[in-house]
Design an enzyme around this catalytic site. Structure first.
Site, PDB file in Angstrom:
ATOM      1  N   ALA A  59       0.758  -1.281  -0.132  1.00 12.53           N
ATOM      2  CA  ALA A  59      -0.111   0.022  -0.116  1.00 12.53           C
ATOM      3  C   ALA A  59       0.760   1.226   0.034  1.00 12.53           C
ATOM      4  O   ALA A  59       0.247   2.212   0.294  1.00 12.53           O
ATOM      5  CB  ALA A  59      -0.941  -0.177   1.166  1.00 12.53           C
ATOM      6  N   ALA A  60       2.090   1.107  -0.285  1.00 10.15           N
ATOM      7  CA  ALA A  60       2.997   2.298  -0.297  1.00 10.15           C
ATOM      8  C   ALA A  60       2.442   3.475  -1.386  1.00 10.15           C
ATOM      9  O   ALA A  60       2.423   4.639  -0.906  1.00 10.15           O
ATOM     10  CB  ALA A  60       4.287   1.923  -0.359  1.00 10.15           C
ATOM     11  N   GLY A  61       2.134   3.222  -2.392  1.00  8.33           N
ATOM     12  CA  GLY A  61       1.941   4.072  -3.535  1.00  8.33           C
ATOM     13  C   GLY A  61       0.584   4.825  -3.089  1.00  8.33           C
ATOM     14  O   GLY A  61       0.568   5.904  -3.377  1.00  8.33           O
ATOM     15  N   ASP A  62      -0.377   3.871  -2.432  1.00 10.33           N
ATOM     16  CA  ASP A  62      -1.685   4.323  -2.329  1.00 10.33           C
ATOM     17  C   ASP A  62      -1.665   5.384  -1.135  1.00 10.33           C
ATOM     18  O   ASP A  62      -2.433   6.326  -0.914  1.00 10.33           O
ATOM     19  CB  ASP A  62      -2.586   3.045  -2.078  1.00 10.33           C
ATOM     20  CG  ASP A  62      -2.758   2.351  -3.008  1.00 10.33           C
ATOM     21  OD1 ASP A  62      -2.702   2.745  -4.363  1.00 10.33           O
ATOM     22  OD2 ASP A  62      -3.279   0.958  -2.750  1.00 10.33           O
TER      23      ASP A  62
END
Length: 316
Positions: A262-265
């Site tokens: 979920a880093a990009g989100d």
């Protein structure tokens, strides 16, 4: 303070995620044993809506679930997201099968399910009551995306697009109507038509192709770049210098990753939430990088997204 929108609608996906921890990502023809197994609620739309809410934004969510998806709305509601615009259908709720290796890298198989069963008419109903002064965030995990962009722009919403996952269908969308593109390296290469490993070259290529959109380019461990809308070189400007000061960058947090799912989100949600508050792009980049840095030290998608009170100490 800017005149940025005060509320945002995320029109996106909800998935039921199954996460397998492995030594290394499985290769074709190979069978491996999983070190652990977990179930989470995910989908890029779901994740980004929760990231926006935990970052302090006033956010509503629109999407679609199947008969098996009612439980998926719980984390959204608990995070303070309005879920009144979520539709129901007979197609099963979206699914994702995720492998995460010992270094925190992942690979993902997604079944679109109900996310890919949204009609233009349903999009229109989801956008009722939204207009000028509001914002819309989209990804590439739902159907009728072109209708969503066009209808939102006709209603006066500011349109953010995170074109993930990237595929050739994106090139058929009315991307000239998008106000802000949020892309990673591979998405930027596809949309610009100029594959490159150099972040500055990619963001310049996107600015040239889509001069009406600002661009946020996330580069993983190399941080992120941002540039405003507008041509590379103002009329009469010096091409060697006029465009360079426009580009802002932020370094990635130096942490040992556990799970980058979920880093990009998280980065996307925190950056947009900061801009909705009227924060400068540089401050928005710093907060997004800090939030993303915390996220990757935790397993899972939704459980890994931090609350803003956890992020603020890293900015002082």
């Amino acid at each position: 303070m800017s005149s940025s929108p005060s509320r945002i609608l995320v029109l996106g996906s909800i998935n039921l995620d199954e996460v397998f921890s492995v030594d290394t990502i499985v290769s074709p023809g190979e069978t491996v044993s999983s070190l652990s197994y977990r179930r989470y609620l995910g989908g890029k739309g779901n994740n980004q809506a929760i990231a926006l809410a935990r970052a302090g934004a006033a956010v509503s969510f629109a999407g679609k679930i199947g008969p098996d998806g009612e439980a998926a709305l719980g984390p959204l509601a608990e995070a303070g997201v309005d879920v009144a615009r979520v539709g129901r259908g007979e197609t099963p709720t979206g699914r994702a099968v995720i492998q995460v290796d010992r270094e925190g890298e992942n690979c993902i198989i997604v079944y679109g399910g109900a996310n890919r069963d949204i009609s233009p008419a349903e999009i229109g109903a989801m956008l009722e009551g939204w207009g000028a002064g509001d914002a819309l965030l989209l990804q590439n995990e739902i159907s009728s995306l072109a209708a969503a962009i066009t209808l939102a722009r006709d209603k006066g919403l500011r349109v953010y697009l995170n074109p993930s996952p990237a595929d050739s269908s994106l090139l058929e969308l009315p991307l000239h109507l998008v106000h802000c593109l949020v892309v990673n390296r591979s998405e930027a290469a596809l949309l610009s038509g100029r594959p490159s490993q150099n972040g500055n070259q990619l963001i310049d290529a996107l600015a040239e192709r889509f001069p009406g959109a600002e661009v946020l380019l996330t580069l993983g461990a190399d941080g992120a770049l941002w540039r405003p809308a507008g041509p590379l070189t103002p009329p009469g400007g010096d091409s060697e210098s006029a465009d360079k000061p426009q580009v802002l960058m932020v370094a990635a947090a130096r942490v040992k990753p556990v799970d980058t799912t979920a880093a990009g989100d998280t980065f996307t949600g925190y950056f947009i939430a900061a801009r909705l508050r009227g924060d400068s792009p540089q401050l928005a980049l710093r907060e997004a990088a800090a939030a993303s840095g915390i996220c990757v030290t935790r397993p899972g998608a939704v459980p890994s997204i931090p609350e803003r009170k956890e992020v603020l100490p890293f900015l002082s």
